[in-house]
Design a protein around this motif. Structure first.
Motif, short mmCIF file in Angstrom:
data_model
loop_
_atom_site.label_atom_id
_atom_site.label_comp_id
_atom_site.label_asym_id
_atom_site.label_seq_id
_atom_site.Cartn_x
_atom_site.Cartn_y
_atom_site.Cartn_z
N PRO A 48 -4.83 11.78 -10.41
CA PRO A 48 -3.38 11.58 -10.14
C PRO A 48 -2.94 12.10 -8.78
N ARG A 49 -3.63 13.11 -8.26
CA ARG A 49 -3.22 13.64 -6.96
C ARG A 49 -3.51 12.67 -5.81
N SER A 50 -4.32 11.66 -6.08
CA SER A 50 -4.62 10.69 -5.02
C SER A 50 -3.45 9.72 -4.78
N LEU A 51 -2.48 9.70 -5.71
CA LEU A 51 -1.31 8.84 -5.52
C LEU A 51 -0.49 9.35 -4.34
N ARG A 52 -0.19 8.48 -3.42
CA ARG A 52 0.59 8.84 -2.24
C ARG A 52 2.08 8.78 -2.60
N LEU A 53 2.56 9.91 -3.14
CA LEU A 53 3.91 9.97 -3.67
C LEU A 53 4.96 9.82 -2.57
N THR A 54 4.69 10.41 -1.41
CA THR A 54 5.65 10.30 -0.30
C THR A 54 5.85 8.85 0.10
N LEU A 60 -10.98 5.52 4.44
CA LEU A 60 -9.82 5.36 3.56
C LEU A 60 -9.72 3.91 3.11
N ASP A 61 -9.36 3.74 1.85
CA ASP A 61 -9.22 2.39 1.30
C ASP A 61 -7.82 1.87 1.63
N PRO A 62 -7.71 0.75 2.37
CA PRO A 62 -6.38 0.22 2.69
C PRO A 62 -5.55 -0.13 1.46
N VAL A 63 -6.22 -0.50 0.36
CA VAL A 63 -5.47 -0.82 -0.86
C VAL A 63 -4.77 0.42 -1.40
N ASP A 64 -5.47 1.55 -1.41
CA ASP A 64 -4.88 2.81 -1.89
C ASP A 64 -3.77 3.30 -0.96
N VAL A 65 -4.00 3.17 0.35
CA VAL A 65 -3.09 3.76 1.31
C VAL A 65 -1.87 2.88 1.55
N LEU A 66 -2.05 1.57 1.66
CA LEU A 66 -0.98 0.67 2.10
C LEU A 66 -0.40 -0.21 0.99
N ILE A 67 -1.27 -0.75 0.15
CA ILE A 67 -0.83 -1.80 -0.77
C ILE A 67 -0.31 -1.24 -2.09
N LEU A 68 -1.04 -0.29 -2.67
CA LEU A 68 -0.63 0.24 -3.97
C LEU A 68 0.77 0.85 -3.95
N PRO A 69 1.13 1.69 -2.97
CA PRO A 69 2.51 2.22 -2.98
C PRO A 69 3.57 1.14 -2.86
N PHE A 73 -5.60 -14.30 -4.47
CA PHE A 73 -4.66 -13.64 -5.38
C PHE A 73 -5.41 -12.81 -6.43
N LEU A 74 -6.44 -13.40 -7.02
CA LEU A 74 -7.20 -12.68 -8.04
C LEU A 74 -7.97 -11.50 -7.45
N GLN A 75 -8.48 -11.66 -6.24
CA GLN A 75 -9.15 -10.54 -5.58
C GLN A 75 -8.20 -9.38 -5.34
N MET A 76 -6.99 -9.69 -4.87
CA MET A 76 -6.01 -8.64 -4.65
C MET A 76 -5.59 -8.00 -5.96
N LEU A 77 -5.44 -8.81 -7.01
CA LEU A 77 -5.09 -8.26 -8.33
C LEU A 77 -6.19 -7.33 -8.82
N MET A 125 -8.29 -1.74 -9.77
CA MET A 125 -9.24 -0.66 -9.51
C MET A 125 -8.55 0.54 -8.87
N ALA A 126 -7.57 0.26 -8.00
CA ALA A 126 -6.83 1.37 -7.38
C ALA A 126 -6.02 2.13 -8.42
N ILE A 127 -5.43 1.41 -9.38
CA ILE A 127 -4.67 2.07 -10.44
C ILE A 127 -5.58 2.93 -11.31
N ILE A 128 -6.77 2.42 -11.61
CA ILE A 128 -7.74 3.22 -12.38
C ILE A 128 -8.10 4.49 -11.62
N GLY A 129 -8.29 4.36 -10.29
CA GLY A 129 -8.58 5.55 -9.50
C GLY A 129 -7.45 6.56 -9.52
#
Length: 378
Positions: free
Chosen positions: A153-159, A254-263, A135-139, A144-148
């Protein structure tokens, strides 16, 4: 030299003399099994068996095992079985075959129930520590993904974010509104039924308003989201893990956290407060209908009493809990999805675990918030 294996059986009193001859090899497996079965009855009737190996011209593992089975059959009922006339170049093979499955496993000891419970407690403790670590690792990975995203800001996958909002927010409104409407109606009906005995029917409105806005509204919605969207997240990520799609993303850089988890987690954090607001309004409306048709309280009186009973603070308490519950649900659902192994059984097990853990943590978090807000006077 014999080209076909033979097995001569010569009884001598209570002793059966067996004399194998010829090549006892795998090439003659059918003949060897036939010869072995043909003397089985004689072996069972004898008190002792002697196997004279002097006539064997060739021997491999299969032939040695057939002879060893005859020896063990004789020895199984307390009879004696002995190999004689064994050539030096066959003795090593016979000795190796003799050791196969020779030692029978000892019967399992009955475990001490106290020690068994302590062992289960230890395993549960280790498992809980592992869950907290994941849990702490995922948090941390989400942080870190939010900081990125804040840096770029354009790295956010808005779609992807909008699509997840549509799935877990917009599509969930009907079921959330229906369930919370029924919960509000049931609470009001029970309140009027029991408070009527004491002439305090008007306090039913206080109970409905405070319970719905502070506790039940956000709690019921969070549990529904955990069962509906949390399980879907776990199943989706688990299926991708089984098909190695997540590994493919990492291979492509590609980071799976950025692509799949953060959205997904961001959509939960945005959608759950909105669903909580809609659910609270639906529950209050359900209570109002019951107040009109069951408690003989008109809409104007109900709204006026509700206005006196609740304040913005009650609404704030419920809404402030929602983002934290959404964060817990998202982290648990995604982390359990990434723990899926390569089988459908693992997928089902982790999906069930995700829902159970999410609901448990949501209830625990609600209790902690209740104590916290009470301590600061909210």
């Amino acid at each position: 030299m014999n080209h076909e294996p033979l097995l001569l059986a010569t009884p001598s009193g209570d002793v059966l003399n067996l004399r194998p001859e010829g090549p006892w090899t795998a090439a003659n497996v059918v003949t060897l099994e036939t010869l072995s079965r043909s003397v089985g009855t004689d072996v069972d009737r004898s008190r002792a068996v002697t196997l004279d190996m002097s006539g064997v011209s060739a021997l491999d593992t299969l032939g040695a095992w057939v002879l060893e089975k005859l020896s063990r059959r004789a020895a199984s009922s307390g009879r004696s079985a002995e190999f004689v006339g064994v050539a030096d170049h066959f003795s090593g093979l016979l000795e190796e075959v003799r050791q196969v499955n020779l030692h029978t496993p000892a019967p399992a000891a009955v475990p001490n129930p106290v020690l068994a419970r302590l062992g289960d407690l230890g395993k549960s403790t280790v498992g809980a520590r592992e869950d907290i670590t994941i849990f702490l690792q995922m948090l941390g990975a989400l942080f870190m993904a939010i900081i990125g995203v804040l840096r770029r800001p354009r790295s956010l996958r808005l779609t992807s974010l909008v699509y997840q909002l549509y799935r877990i927010g917009w599509q969930a409104i009907p079921i959330v509104a229906l369930i919370t409407f029924l919960i509000g109606a049931i609470i009001a009906q029970q309140g009027f039924f029991h408070f009527r005995r004491f002439g305090a029917e008007s306090y039913t409105v206080d109970m409905v308003g405070i319970l719905v806005l502070r506790e039940l509204g956000v709690l019921i919605v969070a549990i529904m989201v955990a069962g509906r969207s949390g399980s879907a997240y776990t199943a989706e990520l688990g299926s991708m893990k089984m098909r190695e799609e997540i590994d493919a993303l990492s291979t492509m850089g590609l980071d799976p956290v950025d692509v799949l988890i953060l959205p997904r987690v961001a959509a939960l954090i945005i959608a759950l407060p909105i669903l909580t607001f809609i659910g609270s309004i639906a529950a209050l409306y359900g209570g109002g209908l019951v107040a009109q048709f069951y408690g003989d309280m008109g809409p104007a009186i109900y709204i006026a009493r509700l206005h006196e009973a609740i304040s913005v603070t009650h609404f704030e308490v419920g809404i402030l809990k929602a983002p934290f519950m959404a964060l817990v649900i998202g982290i648990v659902a995604c982390s359990e999805g990434l723990r899926v192994k390569g089988s459908a059984e693992s997928l089902g097990r982790q999906t069930t675990t995700s829902v159970v853990k999410s609901i448990f943590l949501v209830i625990v978090l609600d209790g902690l918030f209740a104590v916290f807000f009470a301590s600061i006077g909210m």
